[in-house]
Enzyme design. Sequence first.
Site, short mmCIF file in Angstrom:
data_model
loop_
_atom_site.label_atom_id
_atom_site.label_comp_id
_atom_site.label_asym_id
_atom_site.label_seq_id
_atom_site.Cartn_x
_atom_site.Cartn_y
_atom_site.Cartn_z
N LYS A 210 0.23 -4.79 1.85
CA LYS A 210 0.79 -6.14 1.79
C LYS A 210 2.14 -6.19 2.52
O LYS A 210 2.39 -7.06 3.33
CB LYS A 210 0.95 -6.53 0.31
CG LYS A 210 1.47 -7.92 0.09
CD LYS A 210 1.45 -8.25 -1.40
CE LYS A 210 2.24 -9.52 -1.69
NZ LYS A 210 2.29 -9.85 -3.11
N GLU A 216 3.88 5.86 1.47
CA GLU A 216 2.63 6.64 1.52
C GLU A 216 1.71 6.11 2.61
O GLU A 216 1.16 6.86 3.42
CB GLU A 216 1.89 6.57 0.17
CG GLU A 216 2.58 7.27 -0.98
CD GLU A 216 3.53 6.35 -1.76
OE1 GLU A 216 4.04 5.38 -1.16
OE2 GLU A 216 3.75 6.62 -2.96
N GLY A 272 -0.58 -7.44 -5.48
CA GLY A 272 -1.35 -6.28 -5.00
C GLY A 272 -2.56 -5.99 -5.87
O GLY A 272 -3.67 -5.80 -5.38
N ARG A 273 -2.35 -5.97 -7.18
CA ARG A 273 -3.45 -5.61 -8.10
C ARG A 273 -4.45 -6.75 -8.28
O ARG A 273 -5.42 -6.59 -9.03
CB ARG A 273 -2.89 -5.13 -9.43
CG ARG A 273 -1.93 -6.11 -10.10
CD ARG A 273 -1.14 -5.44 -11.21
NE ARG A 273 -0.08 -6.30 -11.77
CZ ARG A 273 1.12 -6.44 -11.22
NH1 ARG A 273 1.41 -5.84 -10.07
NH2 ARG A 273 2.04 -7.19 -11.78
N GLU A 358 0.00 -2.41 -15.20
CA GLU A 358 1.08 -2.84 -14.31
C GLU A 358 1.43 -4.30 -14.61
O GLU A 358 2.57 -4.72 -14.45
CB GLU A 358 0.65 -2.68 -12.84
CG GLU A 358 1.85 -2.74 -11.90
CD GLU A 358 1.49 -2.48 -10.44
OE1 GLU A 358 0.36 -2.05 -10.16
OE2 GLU A 358 2.33 -2.73 -9.59
N HIS A 389 -19.74 13.36 -24.38
CA HIS A 389 -19.76 14.82 -24.52
C HIS A 389 -18.35 15.40 -24.41
O HIS A 389 -18.20 16.59 -24.19
CB HIS A 389 -20.70 15.43 -23.48
CG HIS A 389 -22.11 14.95 -23.66
ND1 HIS A 389 -23.06 15.70 -24.33
CD2 HIS A 389 -22.70 13.78 -23.33
CE1 HIS A 389 -24.19 15.01 -24.38
NE2 HIS A 389 -23.99 13.84 -23.78
N LYS A 509 9.40 3.18 -5.35
CA LYS A 509 9.38 3.10 -3.89
C LYS A 509 10.74 3.46 -3.29
O LYS A 509 10.81 3.92 -2.17
CB LYS A 509 8.96 1.69 -3.44
CG LYS A 509 7.49 1.39 -3.70
CD LYS A 509 7.03 0.10 -3.06
CE LYS A 509 5.56 -0.15 -3.34
NZ LYS A 509 5.02 -1.31 -2.64
#
Length: 547
Positions: A210, A216, A272-273, A358, A389, A509
């Site tokens: 965005k 990263e 973003g999410r 978030e 399990h 960030k």
Amino acid sequence: MNTNSRSITTSPAWQALAAHHQSIKTLHLRQLFADDPRRGERFTNEAAGIYLDYSKNRITDETLKLLLQLADEAGLKARIAAMFRGDKINITENRSVLHVALRAPRDGSIIVDGVNVVPEVHKVLDAMSGFAERVRSGEWKGHTGKRIRNIVNIGIGGSDLGPVMAYEALKSYSDRSLRFRFVSNVDSTDFTEAVHDLDPAETLFIVASKTFTTLETMTNAQSARAWLVAGLRGDETSVARHFVALSTNAKEVAKFGIDTTNMFGFWDWVGGRYSMDSAIGLSTMLAIGPEHFRGMLAGFHEMDEHFRSAPFAENLPVLMGLLAIWNTNFLDAHTTAVLPYEQYLKRFPAYLQQLIMESNGKQVTLDGGKVACDTSAIYWGEPGTNGQHSFYQLIHQGTRLIPCDFIVFGRALNPIGAHHDMLVANVFAQGEALAFGKTAEEVRKEGSPDSLVPHRSFEGNRPSNTLMLEKLTPAALGKLVALYEHSVFTQGAIWNINPFDQWGVELGKVLAQRIIPELDVKHAEPLKHDSSTNTLIRRYRHFKSAI
Ligand code: G6Q
């Protein structure tokens, strides 16, 4: 901090819920079901093709009535209207919150700052569709004339989790002649492993960011460009046919060297999410094709309309949000497990972790005061039956109360023999066992020795929701995601917090930026962190200089 802020905990409905909880806290689901043979039909609701059975929650009619009253007292109705109207409800960033506009039909109208944003949304969708068709048909060629076979999405957080989750979820609808990889971590292993067996001449990179400034993503994008150019005889012009960008920041995209005609945009009102159905979903569209992508958007929209218009007592996201409030704030459950009995949804819990935590991992109310109660539960999970399990043991017999969301489909996408019956039998059995448990008397009757009775007894009374859909389709995925998005909205509205900012993520960030230059072995002392951080930095430098 403002201590005079309005707190939902002082509202009449909250107070009434607290008192009500005291009066029903010893009630067992066994009793509730025995008292009302129709409970499993009454505490259910179906909308947009999703059947929600919430009867195995520790609630009565009175609980539900009070929770609905709480929603009214929190002004949920007005808040929903404000979001759909495009009001700037993300007050800390002065932004509208309009992921719902991303799936509005072509003739829809949502006005932001005097502009109807729906035509802009469809313009981008059309551009994405055109591009996706060209790549999928082989018309779009790489620099050397070879067709694209590999698609690598580079992004992180909201620019990664949605795309990966949707790719995995909808794999059975995807073009299997294309290979998809997702690179997010700045750990160079992620990139190295993603491209180790790929031919640069056949590889398309999607740089999804965005802001187009995320450390990263930009680092991985630079490494991808170097890998591509090195693999194509050092020809820098190759970038044009092998890189596209998904971003709101045309200036930075151009600076990176991607032609902005190969950029698919979105807007600051898409968090973003909440962006997997925006241009950030290009990898999904390349995988499943534009028609299925639009099917997914239609699913989202159907749930949006339900959320916007259904009475709260029948409104799935509102009900799920209110039950989450009940479990968190009154039953004191700290975590919730999301357990999809559908292998294709294996990344859905990870996706929901970001969406929910978030969004509602906040402790300050909209007016700057400190919240007076717990906010978001911790979400986690794995697909069933695998989890059965391993960690289900703690859900059944541990000391903590862990509400579960079970997700199951009526039809298998890859039916073989009795597999699906077995899968479904397991999810039903788990919900039943968690709710009803097994008494000491029942264990004894099975012939267990007395010494083992306490170990083999199950308390039960452990709440769960079961979500049942016919089949995992693109539309079903859209509906499920929108259901959780709006449940998050409902919870945020009750707590009076802003689910749409993420200052904690922003902090991360900038923090690392300060340390990066200090890791250089030639960096001048003194280091000015705490003694622990200083020592760790020096130790790392030692490793580096030993290479
Ligand atoms: C999402 C968050 C965060 C964000 C990433 C990537 O809501 O803000 O996860 O999506 O940090 O940001 P960019 O898309 O700007 O690279």
